[in-house]
Design a protein around this motif. Sequence first.
Motif, PDB file in Angstrom:
ATOM      1  N   PRO A 199      30.315  50.963  38.668  1.00 35.48           N
ATOM      2  CA  PRO A 199      28.949  51.043  39.206  1.00 35.48           C
ATOM      3  C   PRO A 199      27.918  50.844  38.109  1.00 35.48           C
ATOM      4  O   PRO A 199      28.072  51.334  36.991  1.00 35.48           O
ATOM      5  N   GLY A 200      26.866  50.110  38.428  1.00 38.22           N
ATOM      6  CA  GLY A 200      25.803  49.861  37.469  1.00 38.22           C
ATOM      7  C   GLY A 200      24.544  50.642  37.819  1.00 38.22           C
ATOM      8  O   GLY A 200      24.259  50.870  38.992  1.00 38.22           O
ATOM      9  N   GLU A 201      23.809  51.025  36.790  1.00 42.09           N
ATOM     10  CA  GLU A 201      22.562  51.772  36.989  1.00 42.09           C
ATOM     11  C   GLU A 201      21.380  50.872  36.628  1.00 42.09           C
ATOM     12  O   GLU A 201      20.892  50.885  35.495  1.00 42.09           O
ATOM     13  N   ARG A 301      27.154  46.137  33.488  1.00 43.58           N
ATOM     14  CA  ARG A 301      27.371  46.619  34.864  1.00 43.58           C
ATOM     15  C   ARG A 301      26.064  46.711  35.633  1.00 43.58           C
ATOM     16  O   ARG A 301      26.052  46.610  36.865  1.00 43.58           O
ATOM     17  N   ALA A 302      24.965  46.921  34.919  1.00 42.26           N
ATOM     18  CA  ALA A 302      23.662  47.035  35.582  1.00 42.26           C
ATOM     19  C   ALA A 302      23.093  45.674  35.966  1.00 42.26           C
ATOM     20  O   ALA A 302      22.128  45.601  36.734  1.00 42.26           O
ATOM     21  N   THR A 319      29.663  38.324  23.779  1.00 40.33           N
ATOM     22  CA  THR A 319      29.046  38.906  24.966  1.00 40.33           C
ATOM     23  C   THR A 319      29.580  38.259  26.242  1.00 40.33           C
ATOM     24  O   THR A 319      29.615  38.899  27.296  1.00 40.33           O
ATOM     25  N   ILE A 320      30.006  36.997  26.144  1.00 37.87           N
ATOM     26  CA  ILE A 320      30.594  36.330  27.315  1.00 37.87           C
ATOM     27  C   ILE A 320      31.854  37.061  27.743  1.00 37.87           C
ATOM     28  O   ILE A 320      32.022  37.417  28.921  1.00 37.87           O
ATOM     29  N   ALA A 321      32.752  37.294  26.787  1.00 41.94           N
ATOM     30  CA  ALA A 321      34.016  37.976  27.113  1.00 41.94           C
ATOM     31  C   ALA A 321      33.750  39.383  27.639  1.00 41.94           C
ATOM     32  O   ALA A 321      34.418  39.844  28.577  1.00 41.94           O
ATOM     33  N   GLU A 322      32.773  40.080  27.053  1.00 37.39           N
ATOM     34  CA  GLU A 322      32.468  41.438  27.498  1.00 37.39           C
ATOM     35  C   GLU A 322      31.934  41.444  28.928  1.00 37.39           C
ATOM     36  O   GLU A 322      32.347  42.270  29.754  1.00 37.39           O
ATOM     37  N   ALA A 323      31.017  40.524  29.227  1.00 37.43           N
ATOM     38  CA  ALA A 323      30.444  40.476  30.575  1.00 37.43           C
ATOM     39  C   ALA A 323      31.487  40.086  31.608  1.00 37.43           C
ATOM     40  O   ALA A 323      31.534  40.648  32.714  1.00 37.43           O
ATOM     41  N   LEU A 324      32.343  39.125  31.275  1.00 35.90           N
ATOM     42  CA  LEU A 324      33.403  38.732  32.207  1.00 35.90           C
ATOM     43  C   LEU A 324      34.354  39.896  32.458  1.00 35.90           C
ATOM     44  O   LEU A 324      34.796  40.114  33.591  1.00 35.90           O
ATOM     45  N   ALA A 325      34.694  40.629  31.407  1.00 33.92           N
ATOM     46  CA  ALA A 325      35.593  41.775  31.570  1.00 33.92           C
ATOM     47  C   ALA A 325      34.995  42.827  32.494  1.00 33.92           C
ATOM     48  O   ALA A 325      35.722  43.546  33.190  1.00 33.92           O
ATOM     49  N   CYS A 326      33.651  42.916  32.512  1.00 35.50           N
ATOM     50  CA  CYS A 326      32.973  43.845  33.418  1.00 35.50           C
ATOM     51  C   CYS A 326      32.831  43.277  34.828  1.00 35.50           C
ATOM     52  O   CYS A 326      32.195  43.906  35.691  1.00 35.50           O
ATOM     53  N   ARG A 373      28.714  35.089  44.050  1.00 34.37           N
ATOM     54  CA  ARG A 373      28.652  36.101  42.988  1.00 34.37           C
ATOM     55  C   ARG A 373      29.889  36.980  43.017  1.00 34.37           C
ATOM     56  O   ARG A 373      30.481  37.280  41.973  1.00 34.37           O
ATOM     57  N   GLU A 374      30.302  37.381  44.192  1.00 34.98           N
ATOM     58  CA  GLU A 374      31.482  38.243  44.327  1.00 34.98           C
ATOM     59  C   GLU A 374      32.742  37.524  43.859  1.00 34.98           C
ATOM     60  O   GLU A 374      33.555  38.081  43.103  1.00 34.98           O
ATOM     61  N   ARG A 375      32.927  36.265  44.270  1.00 33.60           N
ATOM     62  CA  ARG A 375      34.128  35.517  43.887  1.00 33.60           C
ATOM     63  C   ARG A 375      34.183  35.264  42.386  1.00 33.60           C
ATOM     64  O   ARG A 375      35.232  35.428  41.757  1.00 33.60           O
ATOM     65  N   LEU A 376      33.053  34.869  41.823  1.00 34.88           N
ATOM     66  CA  LEU A 376      33.034  34.614  40.386  1.00 34.88           C
ATOM     67  C   LEU A 376      33.307  35.890  39.593  1.00 34.88           C
ATOM     68  O   LEU A 376      34.035  35.864  38.593  1.00 34.88           O
ATOM     69  N   GLY A 377      32.738  36.997  40.025  1.00 38.24           N
ATOM     70  CA  GLY A 377      32.939  38.253  39.319  1.00 38.24           C
ATOM     71  C   GLY A 377      34.398  38.690  39.323  1.00 38.24           C
ATOM     72  O   GLY A 377      34.927  39.136  38.298  1.00 38.24           O
ATOM     73  N   GLN A 378      35.072  38.548  40.441  1.00 35.49           N
ATOM     74  CA  GLN A 378      36.482  38.943  40.515  1.00 35.49           C
ATOM     75  C   GLN A 378      37.351  38.048  39.633  1.00 35.49           C
ATOM     76  O   GLN A 378      38.243  38.522  38.920  1.00 35.49           O
ATOM     77  N   ALA A 379      37.090  36.735  39.684  1.00 39.82           N
ATOM     78  CA  ALA A 379      37.864  35.800  38.861  1.00 39.82           C
ATOM     79  C   ALA A 379      37.567  36.019  37.381  1.00 39.82           C
ATOM     80  O   ALA A 379      38.463  35.891  36.530  1.00 39.82           O
ATOM     81  N   ALA A 380      36.315  36.352  37.054  1.00 41.71           N
ATOM     82  CA  ALA A 380      35.943  36.594  35.662  1.00 41.71           C
ATOM     83  C   ALA A 380      36.743  37.755  35.082  1.00 41.71           C
ATOM     84  O   ALA A 380      37.228  37.689  33.945  1.00 41.71           O
TER      85      ALA A 380
END
Length: 411
Positions: A199-201, A301-302, A319-326, A373-380
Amino acid sequence: MRILFLNPVGVLGGAERALLDLLACLRRLDPALSLHLLAGTEGPLLDEARALGVDSRLLPLPERLSALGDSGLRGQGAGALWGLARGLAPVPGLLAGYLHALRREVRSLRPQLLHSNGIKTHLLSPATMGLPVARVWHIHDFIGERPLVRRALRGLRALATAAIANSRAVGTDAGEVLGSVPIHVVYNGVDVERFAPGPGEGSRLDALAGLPPAPEGTLRLGLVATYARWKGHDLFLQAAARLVRERPTRPVRFYLVGAPLYRTPDSQFSEEELRGLVEQLGLSGRVGLVPFQREPAAVYRALDIFVHASTRREPFGLTIAEALACGRPAIISRASGAAEQLTEGVDALTLSSGDAEALAAAMRTLVGDAGLRERLGQAARRTAAERFSRERYAREILNIYRALPRTEGSS
């Protein structure tokens, strides 16, 4: 094996965060390793390395040496070169003193391996000439694009036992400078347990930026980077302005997360410059500047959409790898090392560097398509776990260490 890591600074940029992940995992992979760190400036790198059980020390790099750099010479004329030459005037004396101090530290620690984690520490390799130590240069930048660095490292390449490049593009570039030095490509890794979906704040992001809470349903787009000019803060803001002009009532906010971390001011935006650009583009109240965050996972996450907007080739882009991992849906420059491991339209949207119109179009696509957005986030998230874990990163580097030729006097 006794390993001494050399890092020019104590701040936590991408190369330093990658180094901390390496140190943490090496300790678990081989508890018999003796790990030591010397940094050239104070900063959280030393504290965090100590917390990992690494013997970490400050060997203060003189301010004039620390602030010296030629990254700003790309495409510049004689005036920029003359300015750098003036800055070099007192360097020989300072450098001789520092080389002597570094040699004394290395002889005291008696490592079998020196892992140099930055260009300035590669350039200090002559301090260890004649000592029984292997030298690994970790290349985090396109050294061929930096005129003085290219010339200097070409002259010093006989001192490098091997090099590690953080992407295929960086490895190719380094090969043209380093000649016969063995170069190993190892993509950076991140802690995919720490950087994980959750969850993001968004309201906390607003508070950090000094903005009032955003209305319900507001989408948050952000760029997370140091204030280096080539990281594309201005491009991001130009694309944001296009998006706002097209749909002024659309509930979106934009965030610049970072700070001018390094001591080379000419190569960085100031906060005042960025705030001025926000006002000039008519984005006041729409854009928040969030200071550098020691724990960036909560920032990712936010964000509803992560943007990487570097205007020239990015060696990797941690930062790319970190954001994808999130699990964040992301818009990423194709000219980044991390993009070598991504598939367009599957785990990210990718685009050419320096194109504000293309960036605005990609933003428009993701803002308007929740399903994408949902599909890309899950694949990321899947891609990050498979290709960017720090365990894989450390394992590959440890294998390189073990395959190095033994130096006289090592054990």
